[in-house]
Design a protein around this motif. Structure first.
Motif, mmCIF file in Angstrom:
data_model
loop_
_atom_site.group_PDB
_atom_site.id
_atom_site.type_symbol
_atom_site.label_atom_id
_atom_site.label_comp_id
_atom_site.label_asym_id
_atom_site.label_seq_id
_atom_site.Cartn_x
_atom_site.Cartn_y
_atom_site.Cartn_z
ATOM 1 N N ALA A 168 10.504 -1.792 -3.647
ATOM 2 C CA ALA A 168 9.861 -2.929 -4.328
ATOM 3 C C ALA A 168 10.555 -3.084 -5.680
ATOM 4 C CB ALA A 168 8.362 -2.680 -4.499
ATOM 5 N N THR A 181 10.094 -9.022 -0.425
ATOM 6 C CA THR A 181 9.155 -8.449 0.530
ATOM 7 C C THR A 181 9.037 -6.958 0.266
ATOM 8 O OG1 THR A 181 9.947 -10.080 2.104
ATOM 9 C CG2 THR A 181 8.561 -8.311 2.981
ATOM 10 N N PRO A 182 8.002 -6.564 -0.487
ATOM 11 C CA PRO A 182 7.871 -5.144 -0.803
ATOM 12 C C PRO A 182 7.431 -4.373 0.431
ATOM 13 C CG PRO A 182 5.935 -6.321 -1.571
ATOM 14 C CD PRO A 182 6.865 -7.351 -0.993
ATOM 15 N N ASN A 183 7.867 -3.131 0.511
ATOM 16 C CA ASN A 183 7.489 -2.307 1.652
ATOM 17 C C ASN A 183 7.279 -0.881 1.138
ATOM 18 O OD1 ASN A 183 7.119 -1.152 4.126
ATOM 19 N ND2 ASN A 183 9.293 -1.076 4.604
ATOM 20 N N THR A 184 6.148 -0.703 0.510
ATOM 21 C CA THR A 184 5.903 0.586 -0.140
ATOM 22 C C THR A 184 4.433 0.975 -0.058
ATOM 23 O OG1 THR A 184 5.955 1.773 -2.247
ATOM 24 C CG2 THR A 184 5.657 -0.602 -2.402
ATOM 25 N N ASP A 229 0.589 0.688 -3.448
ATOM 26 C CA ASP A 229 -0.025 -0.629 -3.256
ATOM 27 C C ASP A 229 -0.187 -1.417 -4.547
ATOM 28 O OD1 ASP A 229 -1.952 1.383 -3.817
ATOM 29 O OD2 ASP A 229 -3.569 0.041 -3.221
ATOM 30 N N ARG A 248 3.145 -3.781 -5.381
ATOM 31 C CA ARG A 248 3.686 -4.745 -4.407
ATOM 32 C C ARG A 248 3.632 -6.149 -4.968
ATOM 33 N NH1 ARG A 248 -0.275 -2.567 0.086
ATOM 34 N NH2 ARG A 248 0.646 -0.537 0.513
ATOM 35 N N THR A 249 4.197 -6.348 -6.133
ATOM 36 C CA THR A 249 4.129 -7.658 -6.764
ATOM 37 C C THR A 249 5.399 -7.860 -7.575
ATOM 38 O OG1 THR A 249 2.827 -9.018 -8.269
ATOM 39 C CG2 THR A 249 2.866 -6.694 -8.737
ATOM 40 N N SER A 272 0.610 4.588 -6.555
ATOM 41 C CA SER A 272 1.460 3.899 -7.535
ATOM 42 C C SER A 272 1.786 4.775 -8.738
ATOM 43 C CB SER A 272 0.755 2.637 -8.052
ATOM 44 O OG SER A 272 0.455 1.787 -6.981
#
Lengths: 286, 286
Positions: free
Chosen positions: A181, A198-201, A204, A207-208, A251
């Protein structure tokens, strides 16, 4: 809180700033309260959209100020965070898990209540509120060499940057993003904000994409961003659970995972890492 | 640390005493350090047997005092606790998971090094050390109505009882045991210590009978013991993780689980609950 085991591992003096102990379990209360307190008297509602901790922050401020809070949350949000927003008395409006439906649902509520939307990060009042976290670190550790924080929307990292600039002559700020991300890292490399990715982690909260206001601050101050490999994030979360005996969200593990890959750089330094929150859904995670 | 959510639930003012933040992650350092500091100068070794936190406490004191520590641990001990004892520089001697083999292995080491065995709970020096925990609670909360702690070997609960007796005119002490390891409860009911039983509980720190020295203290002061149902223990552990954002061991959940079944009794009271440790093996637990 000093982490002895991590200090030994990095041959440094490593502290965490425990934002999981905030009333809503996350730092987001700082920006949301600063924003809510600037609203004109007689405001009829606090409105926002958020997948998590910002929703709780706005809900909490609604309860404290006696103003009804309406929060739009994507239907795939962490269940604990939805429950908590309700616990603080907010009306939760679930929507499709796309950014567009969040924005349009919040806009409709703002119109209905003649309210402004309290943004999660992309506003100077939010950045100012988040800046109080590093300001407090600098009260406790005036000689700190490095202040590190995760980079999601950028409100916290931009606030941290401004606080370090104003209240310290030497503190260097480091941001950390998941490699999956890395819009902030890439945007700062290019000098141009990335607005779609497109975050993939598992992290959460990150994811921005970085907001406009924070991005300009980070760019102006040439803030360094380090990347965490995806496979390191959950193991580091559990390691910090063990080192600190506190709960941290996935996070929050990102700065530790990212910095550990450069541990030779931290030798002899005094380091503060902002642990942004502890709203973990244990049953969902395991 | 005040727990707002639990205070609301019980309509009381509920605090936890966070022994998970001790250097070894548990209260056991209090008794072990008091004992080790009474040993004659020139002692060649610290010897003990323990399935967990007491082993770490003795290992830590060995490192602090510069005396080799030898700890006998049953082979089925929590892996994290074995690792940690080694981390503090102790030599760990694994033995069969029976009380007899622990005792005989420790006795052999004590003879080899001409050392006394540092007992985990059944000694007045240990009880005195553990008493410092409630003494600190009473510094912070001089008007506290209730101090609660888990009951395993009884060192902590006996120390808590003595501290409350000496330093408070009104604090009532409550012990909590798993219903599946209720030797203390039953012994105090009968007025006679139970010395043999088969515990069957997830609260691994409480799978032991109450020692002679602690039992006499608890009996003399008519300490009340409440029981926790086995199925309530892990849910309460997770609830306290969430309420406090700190890690607590399954054993620490026992007072919360037991007291919640009598919540009408706590209304309006100021309550301190001792959280005894946070050495959780996350991967094993889930």
């Amino acid at each position: 809180m000093k982490l002895n085991a991590l200090s030994e591992r990095w041959d440094a003096e490593v502290y965490i700033k425990c934002e999981q102990f905030q009333p809503i379990g996350a730092f987001k209360i700082r920006g949301a309260s600063n924003f809510a307190l600037q609203l004109p008297e007689g405001s009829k509602a606090l409105v926002t959209h958020s997948s998590g901790n910002h929703a709780q922050a706005v809900a909490y401020m609604g309860q404290r100020l006696g103003i009804p809070a309406h929060v739009v949350m994507p239907s795939n949000s962490n269940k604990k965070k939805i429950q908590n927003a309700k616990k603080w008395g907010a009306t939760v409006h679930l929507c499709e898990p796309t950014f567009e439906s969040r924005v349009s649902a919040a806009a409709a509520l703002a119109e209905e209540f003649n309210a402004v939307i309290i943004p999660p990060f992309d506003h100077e009042w939010i950045v100012e509120g988040q800046a109080t976290c590093a300001m407090e670190i600098l009260y406790d550790l005036p000689e700190v060499d490095i202040i590190a924080a995760p980079l999601g929307g950028g409100g916290l990292l931009a606030g941290t940057t401004l606080a370090a600039h104003h209240f310290s002559s030497k503190a260097k700020v480091i941001g950390a993003e998941p490699a999956n991300a890395a819009d902030g890292y890439e945007g700062l490399e290019k000098g141009e904000r990335i607005t779609s990715f497109t975050p993939n982690t598992v992290a959460d909260g990150l994811r921005t994409t970085v907001g406009e206001v924070p991005f300009e601050v980070l760019k102006d101050h040439e803030v360094e961003v380090l990347l965490a490999e995806e496979e390191d994030i959950l193991p580091w979360m559990k390691l910090i659970w063990d080192y600190s005996k506190t709960l941290i969200e996935p996070s929050c593990a990102v700065p530790f995972a990212a910095m550990d890959r450069h541990k030779e750089r931290w030798k002899g330094k005094q380091i503060a890492i902002i642990v942004t929150g502890g709203n973990v859904d244990i049953d969902q995670l395991f």
